[in-house]
Write a protein that holds these residues in place. Structure first.
Motif, mmCIF file in Angstrom:
data_model
loop_
_atom_site.group_PDB
_atom_site.id
_atom_site.type_symbol
_atom_site.label_atom_id
_atom_site.label_comp_id
_atom_site.label_asym_id
_atom_site.label_seq_id
_atom_site.Cartn_x
_atom_site.Cartn_y
_atom_site.Cartn_z
ATOM 1 N N GLY A 309 0.795 -1.222 0.000
ATOM 2 C CA GLY A 309 0.000 0.000 0.000
ATOM 3 C C GLY A 309 0.824 1.266 0.000
ATOM 4 O O GLY A 309 0.467 2.248 -0.648
ATOM 5 N N GLN A 344 -9.682 -9.214 0.568
ATOM 6 C CA GLN A 344 -9.248 -7.937 1.128
ATOM 7 C C GLN A 344 -8.476 -7.064 0.138
ATOM 8 O O GLN A 344 -8.085 -5.939 0.468
ATOM 9 N N SER A 346 -7.582 -4.422 -2.659
ATOM 10 C CA SER A 346 -8.218 -3.182 -3.100
ATOM 11 C C SER A 346 -8.297 -3.176 -4.623
ATOM 12 O O SER A 346 -7.271 -3.241 -5.309
ATOM 13 N N ASP A 352 -4.143 -2.847 -4.932
ATOM 14 C CA ASP A 352 -3.253 -3.417 -3.918
ATOM 15 C C ASP A 352 -3.664 -4.875 -3.726
ATOM 16 O O ASP A 352 -4.777 -5.159 -3.262
#
Length: 712
Positions: A309, A344, A346, A352
Motif C-alpha cells: 500500500g 481484502q 483493493s 493493492d
C-alpha cells in the motif's frame, strides 16, 4: 540517406593524425580502441617520424595516404589545424574530429584561429566535428575513438556537449547491463556541424531507436526545432538542457521580452517540436531507455498494480504530480481481478493485491494481463517487490517469478500498451528482473524514474496525435498601410506608440476598443459627446515611459470635459516629474472596460529560436507568478489551444467559484492573429498585449506595446 554525416560517422577508413606510442595520448588510445574492438575498416596512423605503429604502416602526412579517407581524427595542437585541414581536403577526407581546444572559447585570438580553421575545411570540402570535442564512437561499426571500456552496442544515440556526461551515461548503462549505444558525438564548439545536423543523422541511422542530447547551448535553435519535429515523427528525441539560453540574460523593454529567453521558454518550444525534455540529469538514461523500448502511449490513464500500500500511494502521488491520471477501471476488469485476488484486495486503482501474491507471484502477470485489456487503461505500472519474492519469502518462489516474468514479457509483446516495472529489488538484479529487461520490459529502481518514463510515453503519444491532426494557419499578406506606418517609425528611430499599435491590431481583424489620441490640451475642447457622456480612461502616450502607472500616467473613470482637463494636466505634471526629458506625444482616451480575467499575449524574437509566442496570466503580477506558456511561431491551431490549456491558472479561465469561464476560442483566435502579424511584419521585435481582459464572450485589449527592430 539525406544527411551527409553518414559518410564519416560510419566510416570505412580512418586516419589518426597525431598517432602515438605514448599510452597517455589520444592518438595512442584511439588506435588501441580501433584495433582492440576489431574495426573492419582501414586505419592509417599519421606520424612524421615513425614508419610503423602497432603493426600498421605509418605515414608522415595525410597527403601520403594512398587513397581518400572517410574520417580523420586530429590529435595535434590547435595552431596546426588550418594547415592539416588544407592537406586533408586535398586527400579527399570527408570529416575531421578536432580534439584540440584553444579556439573561440579562449578569446579573440582563438576565435580568429577558429575562423581560419573553418575556412580551410570548407575550401577542402572537409566537415568538422568540434573543435574542442571529446570525440565520437559508432559501436555497431566498431569505431570507438574514445577507447571507452565496457560500452555495448544498442539503440540509444547520444550527442553531448559534455564528455563527462557521456562517461556518466556509459557507467550508468554498464551498471544497468541492458542499455547499449549506437552513435555518440561530442559537438564541441559546433564550428561547422551543429545539433540539428547530428539529430538529422540519428533520425536516419538504422541502429538508433532514440536520440538523446545533452545541450548547453544551441547555435541555430530554429533549425533544430524543424529537424526535431521531423525526427520525432519517426523516433523519440530526448533532451536535457542545462541552464538557460544566453537570450535569457538580455535586457528587455517589455514584459514579454523579460520572460522570453528563459529556460521555461526553451522547454516549451522543444516540447512543441515533439522533444521529450527531462529536468534532471539522472533521468536522461531511464527516459531514453523507456522510450527506446516502448515508444509511446495512447494517453495519460495509468493502472497501478502494487503488492504494497505504501508504494502504491507514493506511485499515485508521483503520477498526479507528473500530470498523469489513475485510470477508472471498467466493471468487468474489477470483476476479473476479484476472481483471482484475496477478498481484502483493493480493486480501486491503484490495485493493492493485499498479500494475494505472497505465495503465488504469477498472479501479478495474470493481473497485468487483465489491466492491459481494459479499454480505460493506457499504461500499466507494476510497483513493489517483484523479482524479490524468492529472496523475501522462499527460494522456491524464484521459479514462479521467472515464469511470471516470461508471462509479463509475452503480455508486453501482445499488447500495444506500455508496461513499466518498479522493483525495490532492482539493484540486486535477480533473475526474474533480468528476464524482463532482456525481453524489452524496462525495470527501474526508482518510482520517480519510472513515472518520468510513463509521462514521457504519454507526451510522445500526444505529440503524435497533435501532429497528425495539426491545422496550420495560412500566412496573411502584409497590410501596405501598416508597412508604411512601421517604416516611418523605424526611420524616426522609435517604436510604435500605443495608438499606432492598436491601429495595427485592428488592421488585421483584431477587436480593439475605440480610442481617441489627444495631442494637446486644446484637443479636449473638440471632443464629441461620445467621449464626454461615459466613463473613460486616459493614458500617457510616450515611447520613453514604459510603465505608465509608475509615472502617474494613467487616470481612470473620468467623465465630462472638466474631469478630462484636470486629468490631462495631472498626467503631464506627473510624467514630467517622473522623467523630465521624456518625449510625450499626448494622451490616449479609451472607454473603461468591465472587469474580467487579465491575461497577457506577447511575442519576442528570440536570438536562438526566432519569434516565440507567449500566453499567461497578465496584469501587474505577470513577471512575479510567471504562469506562462510559450510556443515557436508559426503556430498551428493545436499549438494555440495547448497554450491556453497549459497554464496552471487554466481553472480561472474555465470559471472558478461559480464565475463564468472566459471565451477560450476567442483567445485562441487572437493568439493566431497576433502570430500572423509577426510573420507578416518581421520588423516587429516584440509585442506585448498586457493586460488583455478576457470575458465569457470575447476580450478587450487594454494596453498594447510593439517594439521594432532598429534600422542599422
Amino acid at each position: 540517406m539525406n544527411s551527409p554525416l553518414h559518410q564519416f560517422l560510419a566510416p570505412d577508413s580512418i586516419a589518426i593524425i597525431g598517432a602515438s606510442l605514448d599510452p597517455t595520448k589520444r592518438g595512442y588510445k584511439a588506435l588501441v580502441g580501433l584495433l582492440g574492438d576489431g574495426y573492419a575498416g582501414k586505419v592509417y596512423p599519421i606520424h612524421p617520424k615513425l614508419e610503423e605503429i602497432m603493426g600498421l604502416k605509418a605515414y608522415p602526412s595525410i597527403e601520403q595516404v594512398p587513397e581518400p579517407v572517410d574520417l580523420a581524427l586530429i590529435c595535434t595542437p590547435a595552431k596546426t589545424l588550418p594547415g592539416i585541414l588544407k592537406l586533408s581536403g586535398r586527400n579527399g577526407v570527408k570529416g575531421a574530429v578536432i580534439l584540440a581546444s584553444g579556439f573561440g572559447e579562449a578569446g579573440e585570438t582563438g576565435a580568429r584561429l577558429e575562423r581560419e580553421t573553418l575556412e580551410a575545411a570548407r575550401r577542402g570540402g572537409v566537415r568538422i566535428i568540434g573543435p574542442n570535442t571529446s570525440g565520437l564512437f559508432n559501436l555497431h561499426k566498431k569505431v570507438n575513438l574514445l577507447a571507452l571500456d565496457a560500452v555495448k552496442p544498442g539503440n540509444v544515440g547520444i550527442v553531448s556537449q559534455s564528455g563527462n556526461m557521456l562517461l556518466a551515461l556509459a557507467l550508468e548503462a554498464q551498471h544497468n547491463g541492458h542499455i547499449g549505444f549506437s552513435t555518440y558525438v561530442g559537438p564541441g564548439n559546433q564550428t561547422d556541424i551543429g545539433f540539428a545536423d547530428y539529430l538529422r543523422y540519428l533520425g536516419e541511422e538504422a541502429n538508433t531507436q532514440v536520440a538523446t542530447l545533452y545541450v548547453e547551448g544551441f547555435k541555430n535553435g530554429r533549425e533544430f526545432l524543424r529537424v526535431a519535429r521531423e525526427t520525432a515523427r519517426k523516433k523519440p528525441v530526448v533532451v536535457y538542457k542545462s541552464g538557460s539560453t544566453a537570450a535569457g540574460q538580455k535586457a528587455a523593454s517589455s514584459h514579454t521580452g523579460a520572460l522570453a529567453g528563459s529556460y521555461a521558454m526553451t522547454v516549451d518550444v522543444l516540447r512543441q517540436a515533439g522533444v521529450n525534455v527531462v529536468g534532471k540529469s539522472d533521468e536522461i538514461l531511464p527516459v531514453a531507455e523507456g522510450l527506446g523500448l516502448l515508444q509511446q502511449a495512447a494517453g495519460r490513464r495509468v493502472a497501478v498494480l502494487a503488492d504494497g500500500g505504501g508504494q502504491a500511494t507514493i506511485a499515485s502521488d508521483r503520477l498526479s504530480e507528473a500530470g498523469l491520471r489513475l485510470a477508472e477501471l471498467e466493471d468487468v476488469t474489477r470483476e476479473r481481478l476479484r476472481a483471482v485476488l484475496f477478498p481484502q484486495a483493493s480493486l480501486a486503482n491503484p490495485i493493492d493485491v493485499a498479500g494475494s501474491t505472497d505465495a503465488n507471484p504469477r498472479l501479478l502477470a495474470t493481473c497485468a494481463e487483465i489491466l492491459c485489456q481494459d479499454r480505460n487503461v493506457d499504461q500499466v505500472f507494476l510497483v513493489g517487490m517483484f523479482g524479490g519474492y524468492g529472496i523475501r519469502f522462499a527460494q522456491e518462489l524464484a521459479g514462479d517469478e521467472r515464469v511470471a516474468a516470461q508471462e509479463i514479457a509475452a503480455i508486453k509483446q501482445q499488447s500495444d500498451k506500455p508496461l513499466v516495472v518498479y522493483s525495490l529489488y532492482a539493484p540486486l538484479k535477480p533473475e526474474p528482473l533480468e528476464v524482463l529487461r532482456g525481453s524489452g520490459v524496462p525495470v527501474y529502481d526508482s518510482i520517480e524514474h519510472a513515472v518520468e518514463v510513463l509521462a514521457a510515453l504519454s507526451e510522445r503519444g500526444e505529440f503524435a496525435q497533435r501532429d497528425a491532426s495539426a491545422v496550420h494557419v495560412e500566412p496573411v499578406p502584409p497590410n501596405a498601410a501598416m508597412q508604411r506606418m512601421i517604416a516611418a517609425a523605424r526611420q524616426a528611430d522609435r517604436d510604435l506608440l500605443e495608438p499606432e499599435a492598436k491601429n495595427l491590431l485592428a488592421a488585421y481583424g483584431i477587436d480593439v476598443p475605440a480610442q481617441c489620441w489627444i495631442a494637446s490640451a486644446a484637443d479636449l475642447d473638440t471632443l464629441d459627446a461620445s467621449w464626454l457622456d461615459r466613463p473613460v480612461a486616459m493614458k500617457v502616450v510616450s515611447e520613453d515611459i514604459l510603465h505608465k502607472s509608475d509615472a502617474g500616467g494613467v487616470k481612470l473613470n473620468l467623465q465630462g470635459r472638466d474631469a478630462l482637463r484636470a486629468a490631462y494636466a495631472g498626467i503631464m505634471a506627473s510624467c514630467r516629474a517622473y522623467q523630465a526629458d521624456a518625449d510625450i506625444a499626448g494622451v490616449l482616451l479609451t472607454p473603461m472596460v468591465a472587469k474580467g480575467v487579465e491575461v497577457i499575449i506577447g511575442v519576442s524574437r528570440d536570438p536562438i529560436f526566432g519569434p516565440v509566442m507567449m500566453f499567461g496570466l497578465g496584469g501587474i503580477f505577470v513577471e512575479i507568478l510567471e504562469d506562462i506558456a510559450f510556443r515557436s511561431i508559426p503556430l498551428s491551431r493545436q499549438d494555440a489551444e495547448s497554450m491556453v490549456n497549459q497554464i496552471k491558472a487554466r481553472k480561472i479561465l474555465e470559471g472558478a467559484r461559480g464565475a463564468a469561464g472566459v471565451d477560450k476560442a476567442a483567445l485562441v483566435a487572437l493568439i493566431l492573429k497576433v502570430a500572423s502579424i509577426v510573420e507578416a511584419h518581421p520588423e516587429i521585435a516584440e509585442i506585448d498585449l498586457n493586460p488583455l481582459v478576457a470575458y465569457p464572450d470575447g476580450y478587450a485589449v487594454v494596453d498594447a506595446r510593439m517594439i521594432l527592430d532598429r534600422i542599422g
